[in-house]
Design a protein around this motif. Structure first.
Motif, PDB file in Angstrom:
ATOM      1  N   ILE A  41     -14.088  -7.763  -2.197  1.00 21.54           N
ATOM      2  CA  ILE A  41     -13.382  -6.450  -1.734  1.00 21.54           C
ATOM      3  C   ILE A  41     -12.872  -6.838  -0.209  1.00 21.54           C
ATOM      4  O   ILE A  41     -11.696  -6.488   0.206  1.00 21.54           O
ATOM      5  CB  ILE A  41     -14.092  -5.321  -1.705  1.00 21.54           C
ATOM      6  CG1 ILE A  41     -14.458  -4.834  -3.202  1.00 21.54           C
ATOM      7  CG2 ILE A  41     -13.675  -4.188  -1.082  1.00 21.54           C
ATOM      8  CD1 ILE A  41     -15.410  -3.665  -3.481  1.00 21.54           C
ATOM      9  N   ILE A  42     -13.964  -7.353   0.662  1.00 24.63           N
ATOM     10  CA  ILE A  42     -13.383  -7.609   2.111  1.00 24.63           C
ATOM     11  C   ILE A  42     -12.397  -8.702   2.282  1.00 24.63           C
ATOM     12  O   ILE A  42     -11.376  -8.433   3.108  1.00 24.63           O
ATOM     13  CB  ILE A  42     -14.933  -8.035   2.752  1.00 24.63           C
ATOM     14  CG1 ILE A  42     -15.724  -7.058   2.959  1.00 24.63           C
ATOM     15  CG2 ILE A  42     -14.517  -8.519   4.089  1.00 24.63           C
ATOM     16  CD1 ILE A  42     -17.047  -7.142   3.515  1.00 24.63           C
ATOM     17  N   ILE A  99      -8.921  -8.020   3.734  1.00 27.07           N
ATOM     18  CA  ILE A  99      -8.163  -8.887   4.823  1.00 27.07           C
ATOM     19  C   ILE A  99      -7.069  -9.348   4.343  1.00 27.07           C
ATOM     20  O   ILE A  99      -6.020  -9.553   5.110  1.00 27.07           O
ATOM     21  CB  ILE A  99      -9.298  -9.996   5.173  1.00 27.07           C
ATOM     22  CG1 ILE A  99     -10.601  -9.331   5.905  1.00 27.07           C
ATOM     23  CG2 ILE A  99      -8.696 -10.914   6.251  1.00 27.07           C
ATOM     24  CD1 ILE A  99     -11.579 -10.454   6.033  1.00 27.07           C
ATOM     25  N   PHE A 100      -6.710  -9.807   3.200  1.00 26.07           N
ATOM     26  CA  PHE A 100      -5.666 -10.519   2.558  1.00 26.07           C
ATOM     27  C   PHE A 100      -4.563  -9.340   2.673  1.00 26.07           C
ATOM     28  O   PHE A 100      -3.514  -9.726   3.169  1.00 26.07           O
ATOM     29  CB  PHE A 100      -5.791 -10.958   1.225  1.00 26.07           C
ATOM     30  CG  PHE A 100      -4.440 -11.356   0.516  1.00 26.07           C
ATOM     31  CD1 PHE A 100      -3.833 -12.516   1.041  1.00 26.07           C
ATOM     32  CD2 PHE A 100      -3.910 -10.510  -0.288  1.00 26.07           C
ATOM     33  CE1 PHE A 100      -2.871 -13.036   0.298  1.00 26.07           C
ATOM     34  CE2 PHE A 100      -2.551 -10.865  -0.983  1.00 26.07           C
ATOM     35  CZ  PHE A 100      -2.184 -12.067  -0.582  1.00 26.07           C
ATOM     36  N   LEU A 101      -4.536  -8.373   2.286  1.00 31.23           N
ATOM     37  CA  LEU A 101      -3.854  -7.349   2.550  1.00 31.23           C
ATOM     38  C   LEU A 101      -3.257  -6.818   3.837  1.00 31.23           C
ATOM     39  O   LEU A 101      -2.126  -6.518   4.081  1.00 31.23           O
ATOM     40  CB  LEU A 101      -4.199  -5.798   1.541  1.00 31.23           C
ATOM     41  CG  LEU A 101      -4.382  -5.911   0.052  1.00 31.23           C
ATOM     42  CD1 LEU A 101      -5.066  -4.713  -0.298  1.00 31.23           C
ATOM     43  CD2 LEU A 101      -3.065  -6.427  -0.610  1.00 31.23           C
ATOM     44  N   LEU A 102      -4.223  -6.878   4.634  1.00 32.97           N
ATOM     45  CA  LEU A 102      -3.869  -6.532   6.078  1.00 32.97           C
ATOM     46  C   LEU A 102      -3.011  -7.621   6.701  1.00 32.97           C
ATOM     47  O   LEU A 102      -2.070  -7.329   7.097  1.00 32.97           O
ATOM     48  CB  LEU A 102      -5.489  -6.694   6.752  1.00 32.97           C
ATOM     49  CG  LEU A 102      -5.152  -6.168   8.365  1.00 32.97           C
ATOM     50  CD1 LEU A 102      -4.587  -4.919   8.837  1.00 32.97           C
ATOM     51  CD2 LEU A 102      -6.533  -6.447   9.121  1.00 32.97           C
ATOM     52  N   PHE A 136       4.596  -8.771   6.911  1.00 32.02           N
ATOM     53  CA  PHE A 136       5.736  -8.020   6.216  1.00 32.02           C
ATOM     54  C   PHE A 136       6.395  -7.472   7.431  1.00 32.02           C
ATOM     55  O   PHE A 136       7.574  -7.207   7.487  1.00 32.02           O
ATOM     56  CB  PHE A 136       5.477  -7.358   5.320  1.00 32.02           C
ATOM     57  CG  PHE A 136       6.494  -6.281   4.448  1.00 32.02           C
ATOM     58  CD1 PHE A 136       7.484  -6.948   3.998  1.00 32.02           C
ATOM     59  CD2 PHE A 136       6.412  -5.111   4.787  1.00 32.02           C
ATOM     60  CE1 PHE A 136       8.638  -6.131   3.446  1.00 32.02           C
ATOM     61  CE2 PHE A 136       7.407  -4.334   4.242  1.00 32.02           C
ATOM     62  CZ  PHE A 136       8.663  -4.939   3.696  1.00 32.02           C
ATOM     63  N   THR A 137       5.498  -6.600   8.146  1.00 29.46           N
ATOM     64  CA  THR A 137       6.000  -5.694   9.320  1.00 29.46           C
ATOM     65  C   THR A 137       6.637  -6.819  10.217  1.00 29.46           C
ATOM     66  O   THR A 137       7.908  -6.364  10.778  1.00 29.46           O
ATOM     67  CB  THR A 137       4.890  -5.177  10.010  1.00 29.46           C
ATOM     68  OG1 THR A 137       4.083  -4.381   8.979  1.00 29.46           O
ATOM     69  CG2 THR A 137       5.228  -4.445  11.145  1.00 29.46           C
TER      70      THR A 137
END
Length: 207
Positions: free
Chosen positions: A5-6, A10-13, A19-20
């Motif tokens: 989950i961590i 981290i990957f999604l962050l 992307f930003t």
């Protein structure tokens, strides 16, 4: 499981950060050549789309963003660069009506009422742009706003196949306002998300 989950978070962050940054680079690079800073260089267009903002800042003082947009709209009309002014903004309550405030200011500047069109459903930039094209049927436009905002507005206009340019309504570029720049930094990826994920902002949707 916890480690997974961590790692996922981290990957999604990291994905969100990439992307930003990508969104900001893309939007600015695709639109910066269509922003004008000199009134005398702005080519003639069918209409000016004046994007709404509050006439007062949070301190209750005159908002320079509002004043400079009104000044630019007045001068572009008086020069004959545009024949009409479409005022698009938020009118969430009887006490807050951006288009009406802009109209009053323009009338005080001597702009005839016959040259003014009102869009009271421009609650967001994407709505102002899409409604200009799809509801008011105007595609040949000068968008009047500040430079930091013009990049996003022009990118949205490109999505709707509009022949749009922008005039930067500011005497001094707004680079020193941290709050404004942070907000716009995150508004650009949201614009891409709104445009390219299926929803009410598709090209064929009438707002």
């Amino acid at each position: 499981m916890i480690k997974f989950i961590i790692r996922l978070l981290i990957f999604l962050l990291l994905l969100g950060i990439v992307f930003t940054i990508f969104s900001n680079v893309l939007i600015i690079s695709k639109t910066k050549h269509k922003i004008y800073h000199d009134l005398s260089e702005v080519p003639a267009k069918e209409i000016a789309l004046v994007l709404g903002t509050s006439k007062n800042n949070i301190k209750g003082e005159a908002n320079s963003f509002f004043d400079n947009r009104i000044k630019a709209a007045t001068e572009l009309y008086n020069r004959g660069t545009v024949n009409k002014l479409l005022l698009s903004g938020d009118n969430r309550t009887i006490y807050y009506n951006e288009p009406n405030d802009m109209k009053k200011a323009l009338l005080n500047n001597g702009i005839p009422e016959s040259a003014i069109l009102i869009d009271t459903a421009g609650f967001r930039t994407i709505e102002s742009i899409s409604r200009c094209a799809n509801v008011f049927n105007h595609n040949d436009v000068v968008i009047i706003t500040q430079e930091f905002h013009a990049f996003r507005a022009l990118y949205i206009s490109q999505y709707y196949d509009m022949d749009a340019i922008a005039f930067s309504a500011e005497e001094v570029p707004v680079y020193s306002s941290t709050k404004v720049n942070i907000r716009e930094f995150f508004a650009r990826p949201k614009a891409i998300f709104d445009l390219y994920f299926p929803g009410k902002y598709s090209r064929t949707t009438i707002q």
